[in-house]
Design a protein around this motif. Structure first.
Motif, short mmCIF file in Angstrom:
data_model
loop_
_atom_site.label_atom_id
_atom_site.label_comp_id
_atom_site.label_asym_id
_atom_site.label_seq_id
_atom_site.Cartn_x
_atom_site.Cartn_y
_atom_site.Cartn_z
N PRO A 106 31.45 38.88 50.41
CA PRO A 106 32.00 37.55 50.76
C PRO A 106 33.12 37.11 49.84
O PRO A 106 34.07 36.45 50.30
CB PRO A 106 30.77 36.63 50.66
CG PRO A 106 29.81 37.35 49.78
CD PRO A 106 30.04 38.80 50.03
N MET A 107 33.03 37.49 48.56
CA MET A 107 34.10 37.10 47.64
C MET A 107 35.41 37.77 48.02
O MET A 107 36.49 37.18 47.91
CB MET A 107 33.71 37.48 46.20
CG MET A 107 32.47 36.78 45.67
SD MET A 107 32.69 35.00 45.54
CE MET A 107 33.68 34.89 44.06
N GLY A 108 35.33 39.01 48.47
CA GLY A 108 36.55 39.72 48.90
C GLY A 108 37.18 39.07 50.12
O GLY A 108 38.41 38.91 50.18
N PHE A 109 36.37 38.68 51.11
CA PHE A 109 36.90 38.00 52.29
C PHE A 109 37.52 36.65 51.91
O PHE A 109 38.57 36.27 52.43
CB PHE A 109 35.80 37.80 53.33
CG PHE A 109 35.58 39.00 54.20
CD1 PHE A 109 36.43 39.25 55.28
CD2 PHE A 109 34.54 39.87 53.96
CE1 PHE A 109 36.23 40.37 56.09
CE2 PHE A 109 34.34 40.99 54.76
CZ PHE A 109 35.18 41.24 55.82
N LEU A 110 36.86 35.92 51.01
CA LEU A 110 37.38 34.61 50.60
C LEU A 110 38.67 34.74 49.80
O LEU A 110 39.50 33.82 49.82
CB LEU A 110 36.33 33.86 49.77
CG LEU A 110 35.06 33.44 50.52
CD1 LEU A 110 34.05 32.84 49.56
CD2 LEU A 110 35.40 32.44 51.63
N ALA A 112 40.99 37.16 50.26
CA ALA A 112 42.05 37.84 51.01
C ALA A 112 42.98 36.82 51.66
O ALA A 112 42.51 35.90 52.36
CB ALA A 112 41.43 38.75 52.07
N ARG A 113 44.28 36.96 51.46
CA ARG A 113 45.25 35.98 51.96
C ARG A 113 45.36 35.98 53.48
O ARG A 113 45.74 34.97 54.07
CB ARG A 113 46.62 36.26 51.35
CG ARG A 113 46.69 36.00 49.86
CD ARG A 113 48.12 36.16 49.36
NE ARG A 113 48.22 35.87 47.93
CZ ARG A 113 48.09 36.78 46.98
NH1 ARG A 113 47.85 38.04 47.32
NH2 ARG A 113 48.19 36.45 45.71
N LEU A 167 35.10 44.47 42.01
CA LEU A 167 34.90 44.87 43.41
C LEU A 167 35.43 43.81 44.37
O LEU A 167 35.98 44.14 45.43
CB LEU A 167 33.41 45.11 43.66
CG LEU A 167 32.80 46.31 42.94
CD1 LEU A 167 31.31 46.42 43.25
CD2 LEU A 167 33.51 47.60 43.32
N GLY A 168 35.27 42.53 44.03
CA GLY A 168 35.80 41.47 44.90
C GLY A 168 37.31 41.53 44.99
O GLY A 168 37.89 41.38 46.08
N LYS A 169 37.99 41.77 43.87
CA LYS A 169 39.45 41.86 43.88
C LYS A 169 39.93 43.08 44.69
O LYS A 169 40.85 42.98 45.50
CB LYS A 169 39.97 41.96 42.45
CG LYS A 169 41.48 42.07 42.33
CD LYS A 169 41.89 42.09 40.88
CE LYS A 169 43.41 42.13 40.75
NZ LYS A 169 43.98 43.37 41.27
N LEU A 170 39.27 44.23 44.47
CA LEU A 170 39.67 45.43 45.20
C LEU A 170 39.41 45.29 46.70
O LEU A 170 40.20 45.75 47.54
CB LEU A 170 38.93 46.65 44.64
CG LEU A 170 39.29 47.03 43.20
CD1 LEU A 170 38.39 48.15 42.71
CD2 LEU A 170 40.76 47.45 43.12
N THR A 171 38.29 44.64 47.06
CA THR A 171 37.99 44.42 48.48
C THR A 171 39.04 43.51 49.12
O THR A 171 39.50 43.77 50.25
CB THR A 171 36.60 43.80 48.63
OG1 THR A 171 35.63 44.66 48.02
CG2 THR A 171 36.24 43.62 50.09
N PRO A 207 35.51 52.55 54.50
CA PRO A 207 35.54 53.78 53.68
C PRO A 207 36.14 53.55 52.29
O PRO A 207 35.62 54.08 51.29
CB PRO A 207 36.43 54.73 54.51
CG PRO A 207 36.35 54.20 55.89
CD PRO A 207 36.22 52.72 55.77
N GLU A 208 37.19 52.74 52.23
CA GLU A 208 37.82 52.48 50.94
C GLU A 208 36.89 51.68 50.03
O GLU A 208 36.79 51.94 48.82
CB GLU A 208 39.13 51.72 51.16
CG GLU A 208 40.04 51.68 49.96
CD GLU A 208 41.38 51.06 50.29
OE1 GLU A 208 42.19 50.88 49.38
OE2 GLU A 208 41.62 50.75 51.49
N VAL A 209 36.20 50.70 50.60
CA VAL A 209 35.28 49.87 49.81
C VAL A 209 34.09 50.71 49.31
O VAL A 209 33.63 50.53 48.17
CB VAL A 209 34.80 48.67 50.65
CG1 VAL A 209 33.69 47.92 49.92
CG2 VAL A 209 35.96 47.73 50.91
#
Length: 294
Positions: A106-110, A112-113, A167-171, A207-209
């Motif tokens: 969820p942190m990655g989705f939040l 993402a621009r 992980l949140g930043k990379l996602t 796959p990347e995540v």
């Protein structure tokens, strides 16, 4: 006008070779900074030659533990303690990675621009940056004393929280790099937002995540050994006790187990990550030539 005259007239002048003064000055400044740093470190440089005498002595003492019969006492107990501690460290790293992976979605989705609005993106990115700046050691100390006490639970939780920032930043970066075509097609067909996020965004970056999660697992294995030194359990705690009592043969066995197991896990994890990123390994030509079952 002859051909030679025309050729010399059209020939461009050779550029002047850049001077080396700037590079030389930079190298000298770097040398001065290194020497000044060594001087200000208050190290006893007069004992530098002892590395070749005392260092070999400690290496020999540690090597003695490896060449002894592993089924004789106390070496059988040493090997058993080493593998038990290493398994506990791997468990801490695995649970910590799972915690970090789940929280980072969820942190990655939040963050993402192309998914969230700018206010949410900026707030989430600040939180992720703060988490990334704090090492796992700080989380462990904060969580060890007041909540869980000394043990692997606090270590696993500290590894999990520490993994959320990276992980949140990379996602988020992976989500921002997706192909927008499937997203636009899903929106045009009237798909709900949850379905768009699941089947267009997440399916493209999965796959990347997964590769990010495996890479973080490798990092957490090394971090779990460090956390064990402050009482978080695992092989780090066993190593700390061995250093306290100067049991050099036991220390040699512990370091051997740490190195071998870490290299094995890094190799397996690297192969799995490569397999995930490269897909099935089949080329377009292989797929085209495959027989179609009817």
């Amino acid at each position: 006008m002859s051909a030679e005259t025309t050729e010399s007239a059209t020939r461009t002048a050779r550029p002047q070779e850049p001077g080396k003064a700037r590079a030389t000055i930079g190298a000298l400044v770097l040398v001065v900074l290194v020497v000044a740093g060594g001087y200000l470190s208050n190290a006893d440089w007069g004992k530098l030659p002892d590395i070749f005498t005392e260092g070999w002595r400690y290496f020999y003492l540690m090597l003695k533990g490896l060449v002894q019969n592993p089924f004789s006492e106390p070496y059988s107990e040493y090997w058993s303690s080493a593998f038990t501690g290493m398994l506990e460290s791997i468990s801490m790293a695995w649970i910590g990675t799972l915690i970090g992976a789940v929280l980072s979605i969820p942190m990655g989705f939040l963050a993402a621009r192309n998914v969230s609005n700018q206010v949410v993106v900026q707030i989430t990115r600040v939180i992720l940056n703060v988490i990334r700046t704090l090492p796992e050691l700080v989380f462990a100390i904060i969580l060890l004393l007041p909540i869980f006490g000394f043990g692997p639970n606090a270590g696993a939780l500290a590894l999990g929280i520490g993994a959320v920032g990276t992980l949140g930043k990379l996602t988020a970066e992976a989500l921002e790099g997706i192909d927008p075509g499937p997203v636009e097609a899903a929106r045009a067909s009237g798909a709900p937002r949850s379905a768009i996020l699941r089947w267009t965004y997440w399916s493209q970056v999965l796959p990347e995540v997964l590769a990010f999660w495996l890479y973080r697992f490798e990092i957490n294995i090394r971090a779990s050994a460090i956390l064990g030194v402050i009482g978080a359990g695992g092989i780090g705690s066993v190593l700390s006790q061995a250093f306290r009592y100067r049991e050099w043969d036991f220390i040699g066995i512990l370091l051997f187990v740490i190195i071998v197991v870490t290299v094995l896990i890094d190799s397996v994890s690297g192969a799995v990550r490569h397999r995930i990123i490269s897909g099935t390994g089949k080329t377009d030509k292989d797929i085209d030539t495959e027989p179609v079952g009817l």
